[in-house]
Each structure stands twice: as C-alpha cells, then as structure tokens.
Design a protein around this motif. Structure first.
Motif, PDB file in Angstrom:
ATOM      1  N   PRO A   1      37.696  26.225  54.130  1.00 56.52           N
ATOM      2  CA  PRO A   1      38.778  26.545  55.067  1.00 56.52           C
ATOM      3  C   PRO A   1      39.732  27.609  54.531  1.00 56.52           C
ATOM      4  O   PRO A   1      39.971  27.703  53.327  1.00 56.52           O
ATOM      5  CB  PRO A   1      39.497  25.199  55.245  1.00 56.52           C
ATOM      6  CG  PRO A   1      38.481  24.169  54.914  1.00 56.52           C
ATOM      7  CD  PRO A   1      37.640  24.775  53.839  1.00 56.52           C
ATOM      8  N   GLU A   2      40.256  28.417  55.442  1.00 53.70           N
ATOM      9  CA  GLU A   2      41.262  29.410  55.083  1.00 53.70           C
ATOM     10  C   GLU A   2      42.481  28.696  54.496  1.00 53.70           C
ATOM     11  O   GLU A   2      42.856  27.623  54.921  1.00 53.70           O
ATOM     12  CB  GLU A   2      41.691  30.199  56.328  1.00 53.70           C
ATOM     13  CG  GLU A   2      40.558  30.959  57.012  1.00 53.70           C
ATOM     14  CD  GLU A   2      40.243  32.269  56.309  1.00 53.70           C
ATOM     15  OE1 GLU A   2      41.028  32.660  55.424  1.00 53.70           O
ATOM     16  OE2 GLU A   2      39.219  32.882  56.659  1.00 53.70           O
ATOM     17  N   GLY A   3      43.090  29.306  53.526  1.00 52.81           N
ATOM     18  CA  GLY A   3      44.321  28.748  52.972  1.00 52.81           C
ATOM     19  C   GLY A   3      44.136  27.914  51.722  1.00 52.81           C
ATOM     20  O   GLY A   3      45.101  27.625  51.017  1.00 52.81           O
ATOM     21  N   LEU A   4      42.890  27.497  51.421  1.00 52.62           N
ATOM     22  CA  LEU A   4      42.667  26.704  50.205  1.00 52.62           C
ATOM     23  C   LEU A   4      42.686  27.573  48.957  1.00 52.62           C
ATOM     24  O   LEU A   4      42.961  27.088  47.860  1.00 52.62           O
ATOM     25  CB  LEU A   4      41.335  25.959  50.285  1.00 52.62           C
ATOM     26  CG  LEU A   4      41.293  24.675  51.136  1.00 52.62           C
ATOM     27  CD1 LEU A   4      39.949  23.994  50.991  1.00 52.62           C
ATOM     28  CD2 LEU A   4      42.413  23.727  50.738  1.00 52.62           C
ATOM     29  N   THR A   5      42.372  28.861  49.118  1.00 52.14           N
ATOM     30  CA  THR A   5      42.334  29.756  47.965  1.00 52.14           C
ATOM     31  C   THR A   5      43.734  30.261  47.651  1.00 52.14           C
ATOM     32  O   THR A   5      44.402  30.841  48.506  1.00 52.14           O
ATOM     33  CB  THR A   5      41.400  30.955  48.232  1.00 52.14           C
ATOM     34  OG1 THR A   5      40.084  30.457  48.537  1.00 52.14           O
ATOM     35  CG2 THR A   5      41.316  31.865  47.024  1.00 52.14           C
ATOM     36  N   GLU A   6      44.188  30.026  46.419  1.00 51.67           N
ATOM     37  CA  GLU A   6      45.538  30.411  45.999  1.00 51.67           C
ATOM     38  C   GLU A   6      45.498  31.663  45.129  1.00 51.67           C
ATOM     39  O   GLU A   6      44.421  32.171  44.788  1.00 51.67           O
ATOM     40  CB  GLU A   6      46.190  29.248  45.250  1.00 51.67           C
ATOM     41  CG  GLU A   6      46.290  27.978  46.085  1.00 51.67           C
ATOM     42  CD  GLU A   6      46.901  26.837  45.293  1.00 51.67           C
ATOM     43  OE1 GLU A   6      48.076  26.948  44.902  1.00 51.67           O
ATOM     44  OE2 GLU A   6      46.190  25.834  45.056  1.00 51.67           O
ATOM     45  N   SER A   7      46.689  32.128  44.752  1.00 55.40           N
ATOM     46  CA  SER A   7      46.790  33.399  44.027  1.00 55.40           C
ATOM     47  C   SER A   7      46.101  33.360  42.666  1.00 55.40           C
ATOM     48  O   SER A   7      45.669  34.396  42.159  1.00 55.40           O
ATOM     49  CB  SER A   7      48.263  33.786  43.849  1.00 55.40           C
ATOM     50  OG  SER A   7      48.969  32.775  43.137  1.00 55.40           O
ATOM     51  N   HIS A   8      45.997  32.179  42.052  1.00 50.97           N
ATOM     52  CA  HIS A   8      45.367  32.089  40.729  1.00 50.97           C
ATOM     53  C   HIS A   8      43.859  31.843  40.817  1.00 50.97           C
ATOM     54  O   HIS A   8      43.169  31.842  39.800  1.00 50.97           O
ATOM     55  CB  HIS A   8      46.013  30.967  39.907  1.00 50.97           C
ATOM     56  CG  HIS A   8      45.793  29.599  40.490  1.00 50.97           C
ATOM     57  ND1 HIS A   8      46.698  28.993  41.318  1.00 50.97           N
ATOM     58  CD2 HIS A   8      44.763  28.726  40.378  1.00 50.97           C
ATOM     59  CE1 HIS A   8      46.244  27.808  41.684  1.00 50.97           C
ATOM     60  NE2 HIS A   8      45.061  27.623  41.130  1.00 50.97           N
ATOM     61  N   ASP A   9      43.331  31.627  42.013  1.00 49.16           N
ATOM     62  CA  ASP A   9      41.914  31.305  42.183  1.00 49.16           C
ATOM     63  C   ASP A   9      41.047  32.560  42.109  1.00 49.16           C
ATOM     64  O   ASP A   9      41.359  33.590  42.708  1.00 49.16           O
ATOM     65  CB  ASP A   9      41.673  30.603  43.525  1.00 49.16           C
ATOM     66  CG  ASP A   9      42.215  29.185  43.542  1.00 49.16           C
ATOM     67  OD1 ASP A   9      42.176  28.537  42.477  1.00 49.16           O
ATOM     68  OD2 ASP A   9      42.666  28.729  44.605  1.00 49.16           O
ATOM     69  N   LEU A  10      39.937  32.431  41.412  1.00 53.17           N
ATOM     70  CA  LEU A  10      38.991  33.539  41.278  1.00 53.17           C
ATOM     71  C   LEU A  10      38.050  33.567  42.480  1.00 53.17           C
ATOM     72  O   LEU A  10      37.477  32.538  42.860  1.00 53.17           O
ATOM     73  CB  LEU A  10      38.185  33.372  39.988  1.00 53.17           C
ATOM     74  CG  LEU A  10      37.137  34.445  39.682  1.00 53.17           C
ATOM     75  CD1 LEU A  10      37.798  35.802  39.509  1.00 53.17           C
ATOM     76  CD2 LEU A  10      36.353  34.058  38.437  1.00 53.17           C
ATOM     77  N   THR A  11      37.899  34.729  43.102  1.00 53.11           N
ATOM     78  CA  THR A  11      36.948  34.906  44.195  1.00 53.11           C
ATOM     79  C   THR A  11      35.709  35.628  43.671  1.00 53.11           C
ATOM     80  O   THR A  11      35.711  36.165  42.557  1.00 53.11           O
ATOM     81  CB  THR A  11      37.582  35.719  45.342  1.00 53.11           C
ATOM     82  OG1 THR A  11      38.065  36.973  44.819  1.00 53.11           O
ATOM     83  CG2 THR A  11      38.760  34.961  45.950  1.00 53.11           C
ATOM     84  N   VAL A  12      34.636  35.641  44.482  1.00 55.05           N
ATOM     85  CA  VAL A  12      33.384  36.239  44.014  1.00 55.05           C
ATOM     86  C   VAL A  12      32.932  37.348  44.957  1.00 55.05           C
ATOM     87  O   VAL A  12      33.237  37.352  46.150  1.00 55.05           O
ATOM     88  CB  VAL A  12      32.269  35.174  43.872  1.00 55.05           C
ATOM     89  CG1 VAL A  12      32.717  34.059  42.940  1.00 55.05           C
ATOM     90  CG2 VAL A  12      31.871  34.603  45.232  1.00 55.05           C
TER      91      VAL A  12
END
Length: 439
Positions: A193-204
């Motif tokens: 879901p949108e919004g679960l990823t925070e500023s410190h989370d690494l994306t791929v």
C-alpha cells in the motif's frame, strides 16, 4: 504479473511479512533454514534467479558490487566473484564495521570462489573496509521479504539494509545513479500500500525472480544519509560504527542530534538543591556519626545471572505496581527483538521488558497506570506466528500470585558450596530504540 499473495489496502508491514512467510511455508517454497519466519526467505530457485543478474547492463559495467550476506543471495555473490568484480558484503548486524571486501585466494578455482560466496567464506576470505575508504558502489543487491512492482521494499523488520545504504550514502560510496536490485521468489512480489514506505526505507530499481526481471521505475528517492533524529543512544551502543560516523559528521558541521528515547523523556528533572551554609553555632563534634544509607532490600535486578530460579526474585517489587502487564503464551523460538517490534506496531512500548521466554511469558512495565491501561487495550487479541497471546495485569497487582510463582528468595538449606543451579533465567531489557521497519 499475477500475484499469489493478496494484500489488503490497510495492511501494515508486519501483516505483509506474516502473509508472505505463511504462504512460503504452506506451499513449501523454501530451502534451509526453516521456518522462514523472521528471515529473508531462502526460496527454492534462488541460485537460478541470482544467475540472471549477469544479464543486467549495470552488472556488466560496474567494478564494485555490494551484496547482502543473506543465504538466498549466495548465487549473486558467486556471480560477482566469477566476473572478477570487487565484492563487498556487510558485516552481520553491523557489529564490527560497515562491510568487508571478499579477497579470494590467489589463482582461485571455481570451488574456491563458491566457498568465498558462502557465509563461512565471507568470514575467512575478507578484509574490513573503514569509513574513510574510497569506495564507489554502482550496484547494490539486497534481500527482501516482500517487494512491489513499484519498487517498494519490506525486509524482515530490523532495518539493517536501510541503515547500510544510508551509511554508504553518508560516506559517499553510493549516489543517485547507484542501482539497487532485490532477488526474491515470484510470490514475494505483492501490492504494498501507498504510504508504508518512509524516508529511511530503501527502494529498489530491479526485481529478479526465478521467472522474470522487473524494472520498477520507482520514483521515491533513496536514503541520502543517516537521519540522526530517528536514532537514539541505545542504537549507537549496538552499532559502534554509527558513533564514529556521528563524530565525523559532527566535525563536518552537520546536525547529528539524536531523538530522546521514551525512557529518557519520562525521567523527572531534578531540582537543584540549594547549597547548605555552614552553621558556626552547630557543634558537629558532639553529635553521633550518621550511618550511611543502606541499599533497599528489594532492588531491581538488571543482570539475568543474578536471578535465582525462574527469574522470579522480588516479584512484588518488579511486577507489583499498577503499571505492569503480564504477557503469556509467547511461542517457542520468538526473539526479544521480534516481540519489541510487535509492541511498537501496537503503540504499546513499555519502559522496561522482563523477558522469560523459557516460561513463555514476559512482563511489561509502563510509567503509570493509565499508560498500562492503554497498552492493555492495544494488546488484546494479539497473535504472533499463529499463537494468541494473553495480555493482562500482573496477578500480584490484584492481590494474588501466578501459579507456581515464587515471590521470595529460596532459602539455601544445603551445605555451603552446594547451591541449587537456576532452572530458568529472566532477561531485563530497556525499550528505548524503535526497530526500524524494512530490513
């Protein structure tokens, strides 16, 4: 691609992890180690998926690759070594540094390289890389519990992959052009879901599975460095290299102020006592000497080794206030860190947690009665790994005691030197550092 695990819109990171772990176990999709819960799953077909990394353009162009030490990424580490690239592997839990460089033996054979790609080889054929090392990593390979086609990633919940990337960003080892790849089973690709990823989370940027390669086109920025305001002093104690990095960034003029932990914020500020003025009329020689104040008999025991049988010494003192909850039914094999993560997700973080895992229970101490009431409400219907836990006020608060629970120190009736060994231990830990979601 069609998704095997359906995720509801209101799901939390923990809900998503649990669904993926449960599905992999139910469908028998993993190799050793099992069960996969609280791990990066070593899914069947991992080696074949890892071999696909050599088809990526960035892999062929880069000279330095950082690959996490997870078991399912063993094939990616081997591919990097076979391609004669510099392979960097993070140190487990960042205890002794940021990462190590794998140095295969001279004239290494295919078998030598295979050994170097294993966890044992990482220990035996590596040299540490310091914060001042000039490293430029163009490709980062991480493990995941779940990932979305949009590039949102969820790890096992300890935050180390996010922390490693942020530290590399702080030391200039990665930049905006660095590509991040995760290698997972097809069933681990889900709708996050949108919004679960925070500023410190690494994306791929890429997802590699046994059947396909997905380019995510993720628009969210990756961590640009350590967000010190999200860390506290306890985290720096656990990861000494963070303290070194903090000192370096402080000297560079950056704001490295840590957040105040819940335990520290609840401490009352003591009023300064006025300085006592000497009284010339007072005859101090004729007054009897005051004895030093004795320590209270029922002191709080921090060290589990000091606790006799069952960790139940001085239970009236430890669990007798109206601010302590009893948590029973803790499943076998659950770690303290996992319970702490669940408590944070339920907004039920205590000031102190007394862990008695061997007896399948824990005691949660809060700052006051109202705080314990809120936590008790939040912990109703709590379930972990399919086990329903029982949350209630500690029995001693209601005038009774829990069955088979000793509330006094056992008297030593044996001869000196023949003390009974403890049958169980309790561990008391302070809850001051929120676990970062995502790693």
């Amino acid at each position: 691609m069609e998704q095997a695990v359906n995720i509801s819109q209101g799901a939390t990171k923990r809900d998503i992890r649990q669904k993926v772990w449960d599905y992999i176990e139910a469908k028998n999709l993993a190799n050793f180690p099992r069960p996969v819960h609280h791990r990066i799953p070593n899914f069947k077909g991992a080696y074949g998926a890892c071999n696909k990394i050599v088809t990526l353009e960035v892999f062929n162009k880069t000279s330095e690759v950082k690959v996490d030490p997870d078991k399912p990424l063993e094939g990616a580490r081997l591919a990097a070594l076979q391609a004669r690239k510099t392979l960097l592997v993070p140190t487990p839990r960042l205890r002794t540094g940021l990462f190590n460089k794998i140095v295969p033996p001279q004239n290494a054979t295919k078998e030598d390289l295979r050994v170097c790609s294993t966890s044992q080889g990482v220990k035996e054929f590596s040299v540490p890389i310091g914060l001042d090392a000039r490293v430029q990593v163009d490709l980062v390979v991480v493990g995941s519990v779940a990932v979305s086609e949009k590039g949102y990633r969820i790890g096992k919940g300890e935050g180390y992959a996010d922390m490693e990337y942020a530290m590399m960003a702080s030391m200039g080892a990665v930049n905006e052009s660095t590509v991040v790849v995760t290698i997972v089973h097809d069933c681990q690709v889900v709708d996050i879901p949108e919004g679960l990823t925070e500023s410190h989370d690494l994306t791929v940027d890429y997802i590699i599975t046994p059947t396909t390669i997905i380019k995510t086109e993720c628009q969210l920025p990756k961590p640009q460095g350590i967000i010190w305001s999200k860390l506290d002093a306890e985290m720096l104690e656990k990861i000494p290299i963070l303290k070194k990095l903090q000192d370096l960034e402080q000297k560079a003029g950056k704001d490295v102020t840590l957040k105040v932990s819940s335990a520290e914020s609840d401490k009352p500020t003591a009023e300064p006592k006025p300085e006592a003025k000497p009284n010339p009329k007072r005859d101090t020689k004729s007054r009897p000497r005051r004895e030093p104040k004795k320590e209270p008999k029922h002191k709080h025991i921090e060290n589990a080794a000091e606790r006799p049988e069952g960790g139940t010494v001085e239970q009236e003192h430890l669990h007798g206030s109206s601010s302590t909850l009893y948590l029973g039914g803790i499943p076998t094999g659950l770690r303290v860190s996992e319970l702490k993560s669940v408590l944070r997700e339920r907004n039920a973080v205590p000031l102190r947690l007394t862990w008695q895992g061997a007896q399948h229970r824990a005691f949660l101490e809060y700052s006051d009665g109202p705080g314990a009431d809120l936590a008790l409400t939040a912990l109703q219907d709590l379930s972990i790994n399919g086990h329903t836990l029982k949350a209630e006020r500690a029995k001693s608060q209601r005038g009774g005691h829990r069955p088979n629970q000793t509330l006094q120190r056992p008297q030593n009736k044996e001869a000196k030197g023949a003390a009974h060994p403890p049958t169980a231990t309790a561990t008391v830990v302070s809850i001051t550092t929120p676990c970062k979601e995502g790693s």
